[in-house]
Write a protein that holds these residues in place. Structure first.
Motif, PDB file in Angstrom:
ATOM      1  N   MET A  13      -9.575  32.485  -0.360  1.00  0.00           N
ATOM      2  CA  MET A  13     -10.603  31.487  -0.657  1.00  0.00           C
ATOM      3  C   MET A  13     -10.266  30.133  -0.041  1.00  0.00           C
ATOM      4  SD  MET A  13     -12.805  33.313  -2.083  1.00  0.00           S
ATOM      5  CE  MET A  13     -13.982  32.011  -2.423  1.00  0.00           C
ATOM      6  N   ARG A  14      -9.004  29.729  -0.078  1.00  0.00           N
ATOM      7  CA  ARG A  14      -8.696  28.436   0.535  1.00  0.00           C
ATOM      8  C   ARG A  14      -8.759  28.513   2.051  1.00  0.00           C
ATOM      9  NH1 ARG A  14      -2.461  27.522  -1.567  1.00  0.00           N
ATOM     10  NH2 ARG A  14      -1.432  29.194  -0.424  1.00  0.00           N
ATOM     11  N   CYS A  15      -8.455  29.687   2.612  1.00  0.00           N
ATOM     12  CA  CYS A  15      -8.631  29.853   4.057  1.00  0.00           C
ATOM     13  C   CYS A  15     -10.108  29.802   4.429  1.00  0.00           C
ATOM     14  CB  CYS A  15      -8.008  31.172   4.519  1.00  0.00           C
ATOM     15  SG  CYS A  15      -6.202  31.137   4.645  1.00  0.00           S
ATOM     16  N   LEU A  16     -10.963  30.347   3.583  1.00  0.00           N
ATOM     17  CA  LEU A  16     -12.400  30.272   3.834  1.00  0.00           C
ATOM     18  C   LEU A  16     -12.886  28.824   3.805  1.00  0.00           C
ATOM     19  CD1 LEU A  16     -13.864  33.314   1.876  1.00  0.00           C
ATOM     20  CD2 LEU A  16     -14.088  32.873   4.330  1.00  0.00           C
ATOM     21  N   THR A  17     -12.313  28.024   2.910  1.00  0.00           N
ATOM     22  CA  THR A  17     -12.669  26.607   2.866  1.00  0.00           C
ATOM     23  C   THR A  17     -12.336  25.929   4.186  1.00  0.00           C
ATOM     24  OG1 THR A  17     -12.356  26.445   0.470  1.00  0.00           O
ATOM     25  CG2 THR A  17     -12.160  24.405   1.740  1.00  0.00           C
ATOM     26  N   LEU A  18     -11.142  26.207   4.704  1.00  0.00           N
ATOM     27  CA  LEU A  18     -10.757  25.639   5.995  1.00  0.00           C
ATOM     28  C   LEU A  18     -11.630  26.201   7.109  1.00  0.00           C
ATOM     29  CD1 LEU A  18      -8.939  23.979   7.829  1.00  0.00           C
ATOM     30  CD2 LEU A  18      -7.261  25.854   7.779  1.00  0.00           C
ATOM     31  N   ALA A  19     -11.910  27.498   7.075  1.00  0.00           N
ATOM     32  CA  ALA A  19     -12.742  28.118   8.110  1.00  0.00           C
ATOM     33  C   ALA A  19     -14.131  27.488   8.147  1.00  0.00           C
ATOM     34  CB  ALA A  19     -12.846  29.626   7.861  1.00  0.00           C
ATOM     35  N   ASP A  20     -14.701  27.229   6.983  1.00  0.00           N
ATOM     36  CA  ASP A  20     -16.028  26.605   6.945  1.00  0.00           C
ATOM     37  C   ASP A  20     -16.007  25.232   7.613  1.00  0.00           C
ATOM     38  OD1 ASP A  20     -17.082  28.761   5.597  1.00  0.00           O
ATOM     39  OD2 ASP A  20     -17.004  27.832   3.615  1.00  0.00           O
ATOM     40  N   ALA A  21     -14.945  24.465   7.342  1.00  0.00           N
ATOM     41  CA  ALA A  21     -14.843  23.129   7.939  1.00  0.00           C
ATOM     42  C   ALA A  21     -14.660  23.226   9.453  1.00  0.00           C
ATOM     43  CB  ALA A  21     -13.683  22.368   7.310  1.00  0.00           C
ATOM     44  N   LEU A  22     -13.846  24.178   9.902  1.00  0.00           N
ATOM     45  CA  LEU A  22     -13.631  24.348  11.336  1.00  0.00           C
ATOM     46  C   LEU A  22     -14.889  24.857  12.031  1.00  0.00           C
ATOM     47  CD1 LEU A  22     -10.063  25.935  11.232  1.00  0.00           C
ATOM     48  CD2 LEU A  22     -10.654  23.593  11.859  1.00  0.00           C
ATOM     49  N   TYR A  23     -15.618  25.728  11.346  1.00  0.00           N
ATOM     50  CA  TYR A  23     -16.877  26.236  11.900  1.00  0.00           C
ATOM     51  C   TYR A  23     -17.869  25.097  12.124  1.00  0.00           C
ATOM     52  CZ  TYR A  23     -21.394  28.625  12.110  1.00  0.00           C
ATOM     53  OH  TYR A  23     -22.642  29.052  12.490  1.00  0.00           O
ATOM     54  N   GLU A  24     -17.894  24.146  11.202  1.00  0.00           N
ATOM     55  CA  GLU A  24     -18.791  22.998  11.348  1.00  0.00           C
ATOM     56  C   GLU A  24     -18.447  22.185  12.587  1.00  0.00           C
ATOM     57  OE1 GLU A  24     -21.514  22.020   9.591  1.00  0.00           O
ATOM     58  OE2 GLU A  24     -21.361  23.992   8.639  1.00  0.00           O
ATOM     59  N   GLN A  25     -17.207  22.308  13.049  1.00  0.00           N
ATOM     60  CA  GLN A  25     -16.780  21.597  14.246  1.00  0.00           C
ATOM     61  C   GLN A  25     -16.871  22.470  15.498  1.00  0.00           C
ATOM     62  OE1 GLN A  25     -13.008  19.607  13.743  1.00  0.00           O
ATOM     63  NE2 GLN A  25     -13.462  19.053  11.634  1.00  0.00           N
ATOM     64  N   GLY A  26     -17.465  23.650  15.347  1.00  0.00           N
ATOM     65  CA  GLY A  26     -17.702  24.497  16.509  1.00  0.00           C
ATOM     66  C   GLY A  26     -16.694  25.589  16.752  1.00  0.00           C
ATOM     67  N   ALA A  27     -15.727  25.759  15.856  1.00  0.00           N
ATOM     68  CA  ALA A  27     -14.712  26.792  16.048  1.00  0.00           C
ATOM     69  C   ALA A  27     -15.249  28.169  15.676  1.00  0.00           C
ATOM     70  CB  ALA A  27     -13.480  26.481  15.204  1.00  0.00           C
ATOM     71  N   GLN A  28     -14.683  29.186  16.291  1.00  0.00           N
ATOM     72  CA  GLN A  28     -14.976  30.577  15.961  1.00  0.00           C
ATOM     73  C   GLN A  28     -13.812  31.118  15.126  1.00  0.00           C
ATOM     74  OE1 GLN A  28     -15.907  32.910  19.491  1.00  0.00           O
ATOM     75  NE2 GLN A  28     -16.560  31.051  20.557  1.00  0.00           N
ATOM     76  N   CYS A  29     -14.089  31.516  13.908  1.00  0.00           N
ATOM     77  CA  CYS A  29     -13.020  31.915  12.986  1.00  0.00           C
ATOM     78  C   CYS A  29     -13.011  33.415  12.768  1.00  0.00           C
ATOM     79  CB  CYS A  29     -13.182  31.189  11.657  1.00  0.00           C
ATOM     80  SG  CYS A  29     -13.057  29.379  11.804  1.00  0.00           S
ATOM     81  N   HIS A  30     -11.821  34.002  12.858  1.00  0.00           N
ATOM     82  CA  HIS A  30     -11.612  35.431  12.644  1.00  0.00           C
ATOM     83  C   HIS A  30     -10.540  35.622  11.574  1.00  0.00           C
ATOM     84  CE1 HIS A  30     -13.663  36.994  16.418  1.00  0.00           C
ATOM     85  NE2 HIS A  30     -13.617  35.687  16.643  1.00  0.00           N
ATOM     86  N   PHE A  31     -10.700  36.665  10.758  1.00  0.00           N
ATOM     87  CA  PHE A  31      -9.739  36.963   9.698  1.00  0.00           C
ATOM     88  C   PHE A  31      -9.090  38.322   9.934  1.00  0.00           C
ATOM     89  CE2 PHE A  31     -11.969  33.533   7.799  1.00  0.00           C
ATOM     90  CZ  PHE A  31     -11.179  33.036   6.774  1.00  0.00           C
TER      91      PHE A  31
END
Length: 391
Positions: free
Chosen positions: A31-49
Motif C-alpha cells: 500500500m505504501r508503494c502504491l502511494t509512491l507509485a501514484d505520485a510518480l505516475y502523476e509525474q509521468g513515470a511508468q510503474c511496474h510491480f
C-alpha cells in the motif's frame, strides 16, 4: 555548445517496485508503494510491480489501480532443492516472508527487470538485503538504476542510493554502516508516505477537533488482512466497555481478510450501529470524521497522526512493538499491547477516553506528520536522477 537540460520530472521513466503482501506480511508494504507509485505516475513515470503470489497477495488490487504486475510463482511452484547461497545464520529475520531464497528470487526477477530497464528500482521487503540488490543490479545490462529501499528495521545491509525509514525516533545514524556513505537517508515520520487525501483532509480534521472532543464515532482498522481475527477480539472486548448508546462504529477491512464474513455477522449483533466496509477509497475522510480509532501500530499510524485522530493501538507483530511504545511514550497514542491484553480494555476504557486525554493525544500526534512526505521523496528522487544525468 549549450548544456543538455536536465529532466525536472520523471516523465517516461520506468520505476520497478519489488514488494509483497500476504496473510503473514500484511498489506502495508504494497500500500505504501502504491502511494509512491501514484505520485510518480502523476509525474509521468511508468510503474511496474514485481510481486510473489503468496496467499493473500494484492496483485488484483495493484492491477485495479492501473499498474502492471509481474507475478512471481509461490514457493510450491518454484525450483526446489538446496540453494548454495542460502545460510540460515546469515539470513534476515524475516527471510521466511520471501517464499524462496534471496538468490532464487533474484533469478526470477532479473529477466523481468532486464526487459523493463528501469530508471529506478524500489525495494520494500524485510526479507531482502544487499545480496539480492547486488545480484540484480550488477547483472542488469545498461546503466545501473538508482536504488530506493523502504525499510523500518535498520537490521541489515543495503547498497541503496536512497533509503526511507518513516518511523518515529528513527535517525539517519541508525543506518550508519548498513548503507554506503553516499546514500541519502530520509528518517522520521515527516517523510511518511501518505496519499494526497490525507494532506487535503488535515485542516478539516484538526478544525473539528478544536472543540471539546466527544466520542460519537469509533473507527476500527486492524490492517487489510488481520489473519488472526484481532478485529473480532476488539469487538468482543468492546461489549464489556461503557460505550455511549448512540456510538457509531465503522470497521474497515481488506477484501482478502479471511475473517471478513465472521466480522460482518458479529457486527450485526452488536448493540451499537456498526458497519463493516471493505477496500475503502476514502480512508482520510473516515479518519477525519472519527473521534477515536482502534488500530494496528503499523504504517497507518502516520495517517492517523496527520489527521490528529486519537488512537488506541494494538500490536499485531513484533516489528510494531517499537512504534507502539514510542508513540505511547510521546503521548501521541495509547498502546494497548498485544491482542491478549484486550481482555483488560473494559477496566481502562473510561480513563483512556476522557475528553481531555483525547485532546492532548490529538495535539501531540498532529505535530509529527504534515502529509508532505511523498512529495519530499519524489523531489529527492528527481534530484538523484538529475545528479546521475550530470555524471
Amino acid at each position: 555548445m549549450s548544456e543538455v537540460p536536465l529532466p525536472d520530472c520523471l516523465e517516461g521513466q520506468v520505476v520497478a517496485f519489488r514488494a509483497d503482501a500476504s496473510l503473514e506480511i500484511g498489506s502495508g508494504h504494497v500500500m505504501r508503494c502504491l502511494t509512491l507509485a501514484d505520485a510518480l505516475y502523476e509525474q509521468g513515470a511508468q510503474c511496474h510491480f514485481l510481486c510473489r503470489e503468496h496467499p493473500g497477495h494484492l496483485c488484483e488490487l495493484i492491477e485495479g489501480r492501473g499498474y502492471k504486475v509481474h507475478r512471481l510463482l509461490p514457493r510450491k511452484e518454484t525450483e526446489t532443492g538446496v540453494d548454495a547461497d542460502f545460510s540460515p545464520e546469515s539470513e534476515p529475520a524475516h527471510a521466511h516472508w520471501l517464499g524462496a531464497s534471496w538468490a532464487q528470487d533474484a533469478t526470477a526477477c532479473l529477466p523481468i527487470l532486464t526487459e523493463l530497464a528501469p530508471s529506478w528500482l524500489v525495494v520494500d521487503h524485510y526479507a531482502l538485503d544487499h545480496r539480492w540488490e547486488t545480484a540484480v543490479l550488477e547483472r542488469l545490462s545498461g546503466p545501473r538504476p538508482p536504488l530506493l529501499v523502504i525499510d523500518d528495521l535498520a537490521d541489515r545491509h543495503h547498497i541503496a542510493d536512497l533509503l526511507l525509514d518513516q518511523n518515529l525516533g528513527r535517525q539517519a545514524a541508525d543506518y550508519r554502516g548498513l548503507v554506503p556513505e553516499a546514500c541519502q537517508v530520509l528518517a522520521g515520520p515527516g517523510y511518511a508516505l501518505l496519499r494526497p487525501e490525507f494532506r487535503e483532509w488535515r485542516e478539516a480534521s484538526l478544525s473539528r477537533r478544536a472543540d471539546k472532543p466527544r466520542l460519537q464515532r469509533l473507527l476500527i482498522n486492524l490492517g487489510g488482512v488481520d489473519k488472526d481475527n484481532v478485529t473480532g477480539q476488539v469487538l468482543d472486548a468492546l461489549t464489556a466497555c461503557d460505550l455511549p448508546d448512540a456510538l457509531q462504529i465503522s470497521v474497515v477491512m481488506g477484501a482478502t481478510a479471511p475473517w471478513l464474513e465472521d466480522i460482518k455477522a458479529q457486527a450485526a449483533n452488536l448493540p451499537w450501529s456498526t458497519e463493516v466496509v471493505v477496500n475503502v477509497d476514502d480512508m482520510a475522510r473516515r479518519m477525519a470524521e472519527a473521534d477515536l480509532a482502534i488500530g494496528a501500530a503499523g504504517s497507518t499510524s502516520w495517517e492517523r497522526c496527520c489527521l490528529g485522530l486519537p488512537t488506541l493501538m494494538v500490536v499485531l507483530a513484533e516489528n510494531q512493538q517499537a512504534i507502539a511504545e514510542t508513540l505511547d511514550d510521546a503521548g501521541m497514542a495509547d498502546n494497548l499491547g498485544m491482542p491478549a491484553q484486550l481482555r483488560s480494555l473494559s477496566t481502562r476504557w473510561l480513563a483512556l477516553t476522557r475528553p481531555r486525554r483525547l485532546a492532548r493525544m490529538s495535539e501531540a500526534a498532529t505535530s509529527i506528520v504534515t502529509g508532505n512526505g511523498t512529495a519530499i521523496l519524489c523531489h529527492t528522487m528527481r534530484e538523484v536522477t538529475q545528479e546521475a544525468c550530470r555524471e
